[in-house]
Write an enzyme that holds these catalytic residues in place. Sequence first.
Site, PDB file in Angstrom:
ATOM      1  N   ASP A 131       3.194  11.080  -8.106  1.00  0.00           N
ATOM      2  CA  ASP A 131       2.183  10.064  -8.409  1.00  0.00           C
ATOM      3  C   ASP A 131       0.841  10.737  -8.659  1.00  0.00           C
ATOM      4  OD1 ASP A 131       0.712   7.395  -8.152  1.00  0.00           O
ATOM      5  OD2 ASP A 131       2.733   6.798  -7.576  1.00  0.00           O
ATOM      6  N   ASP A 140      -3.983   7.090   8.215  1.00  0.00           N
ATOM      7  CA  ASP A 140      -2.638   6.508   8.207  1.00  0.00           C
ATOM      8  C   ASP A 140      -1.615   7.383   7.497  1.00  0.00           C
ATOM      9  OD1 ASP A 140      -3.179   4.291   9.683  1.00  0.00           O
ATOM     10  OD2 ASP A 140      -3.256   2.890   8.019  1.00  0.00           O
ATOM     11  N   HIS A 164      -3.807   5.123  -6.712  1.00  0.00           N
ATOM     12  CA  HIS A 164      -2.453   4.595  -6.856  1.00  0.00           C
ATOM     13  C   HIS A 164      -1.458   5.296  -5.926  1.00  0.00           C
ATOM     14  CE1 HIS A 164       1.470   3.951  -8.865  1.00  0.00           C
ATOM     15  NE2 HIS A 164       0.951   2.831  -9.319  1.00  0.00           N
ATOM     16  N   ASN A 177      -0.007   3.961  14.095  1.00  0.00           N
ATOM     17  CA  ASN A 177      -0.950   4.678  14.950  1.00  0.00           C
ATOM     18  C   ASN A 177      -2.060   3.788  15.510  1.00  0.00           C
ATOM     19  OD1 ASN A 177      -2.305   4.156  12.608  1.00  0.00           O
ATOM     20  ND2 ASN A 177      -2.798   6.285  12.110  1.00  0.00           N
ATOM     21  N   VAL A 181      -2.735  -0.065   8.466  1.00  0.00           N
ATOM     22  CA  VAL A 181      -1.476  -0.726   8.145  1.00  0.00           C
ATOM     23  C   VAL A 181      -0.313   0.166   8.581  1.00  0.00           C
ATOM     24  CG1 VAL A 181      -2.443  -2.016   6.193  1.00  0.00           C
ATOM     25  CG2 VAL A 181      -1.460   0.262   5.817  1.00  0.00           C
ATOM     26  N   ASN A 255       5.941  -2.895 -15.766  1.00  0.00           N
ATOM     27  CA  ASN A 255       5.035  -4.043 -15.714  1.00  0.00           C
ATOM     28  C   ASN A 255       4.854  -4.711 -17.079  1.00  0.00           C
ATOM     29  OD1 ASN A 255       4.681  -3.445 -13.047  1.00  0.00           O
ATOM     30  ND2 ASN A 255       2.647  -2.583 -13.270  1.00  0.00           N
ATOM     31  N   TYR A 268      17.793   4.469 -16.002  1.00  0.00           N
ATOM     32  CA  TYR A 268      18.908   5.386 -15.809  1.00  0.00           C
ATOM     33  C   TYR A 268      19.817   4.895 -14.685  1.00  0.00           C
ATOM     34  CZ  TYR A 268      15.946   8.572 -18.519  1.00  0.00           C
ATOM     35  OH  TYR A 268      15.161   9.145 -19.481  1.00  0.00           O
ATOM     36  N   SER A 317       5.063  -0.794  -9.081  1.00  0.00           N
ATOM     37  CA  SER A 317       4.779   0.433  -8.342  1.00  0.00           C
ATOM     38  C   SER A 317       4.755   0.188  -6.851  1.00  0.00           C
ATOM     39  CB  SER A 317       3.419   1.004  -8.760  1.00  0.00           C
ATOM     40  OG  SER A 317       3.504   1.724  -9.945  1.00  0.00           O
TER      41      SER A 317
END
Length: 384
Positions: A131, A140, A164, A177, A181, A255, A268, A317
């Site tokens: 990415d 996090d 992203h 933790n 989130v 998208n 694939y 994504s």
Amino acid sequence: MLPFLIPSWYLLLAAAFLTRAAAKQPDLKIVVFRQGVAPEEYRELVEAFGGRLLKTVPLADAAVGLFPRGKEALKLLAEHPKVEAVEDDLPAAVCEAGEPKEEIPWGVARVEAPPVWPTATGAGVKVGVIDTGVDLHHPDLKPNVRDGINLLRPGRPPQDDNGHGTHVAGVLAAAKNGLGVVGVAPDAQLYVVKAFDNSGNGRLSSILEGLDWCASQGVRVVNLSFGMVQDSLALRRAVEKAYKAGIFLVAAAGNLGLPESVTVPGRYSQVMAVSALTQEGSLADFSSYGPEVGVIAPGDKVLSTYPGGYRTLSGTSMAAPHVAGIAALALELEPRLTPASLRQLIRSHCRPVAGLSQEQQGAGVPSALALVRRLRSRLWAQAS
């Protein structure tokens, strides 16, 4: 004082010079060799046809090189008995359509991950994220990042300058933790590949190199939250070999918001393509769909990590890493699962969404809880 005027003949001469200079700019090509050709031969063949070798990607049986403009040499190279294809270095883009105390996002809850955490958290499972990189300092994510590579600026850390990749990684493996989130697999080990720039754009050659690096690191799951419309033999070859090597590949469906529009590499057969579900239980209007869709997962208004904090984003994504996280939970309990058996296991523990067709949702929304219960009962049976 009279204004300074540039003579028209000078402008014409400059334009002609720039045109000739642009024409001399070399072409970036990916040469896919026939299987069995040794990587040591790549340089000799590339240079024999006027090219300059930049890198080799053995996983794809490919080499990346610069070639002088002009089709004749490339045509001859493509016809060489040891060469299967000469491809353009195709463009690709991430599939994206934003402060909490520790919160379980709705998508993580929807795939029923929290009840599984007393049993499995993805601990010890290596997961690759190809990415824009990740925020390596995010509280996090920092506990779970084990290694990474920056393919755009070799030698530099894979720090996210877009957002992203950080968001995707948080959906997959944000640590439990007490902050921010929690991801689907909060103890999975993240192997970060920065293959996309600060605008979310990248090249096929970087994706190939990223897959190759993941394979070399022993990664078991790779998340591919990007899409390309055009097919690539090199990418297909890399995906096939990664799959045979035991890597479970998960990709965003795309998208485009249309039927029959699942993008590469989600098209694939070795890749599990994931369409996007809304919180209300419908197909997101931006989500691509078609017969290649394996499952559907939360992808609309998803809260996750972001450089410097947290943000809500939408896109297929965001859907894909929910499934990659479930794969990590399963592999912690049963490391011997093959990509084929893991794919079937996930699809056989889904809940269909009422009102959606099979092309829109595949087998439905995966349930981490149902899947882990099945694995535990199987392991108990083997132990007894």
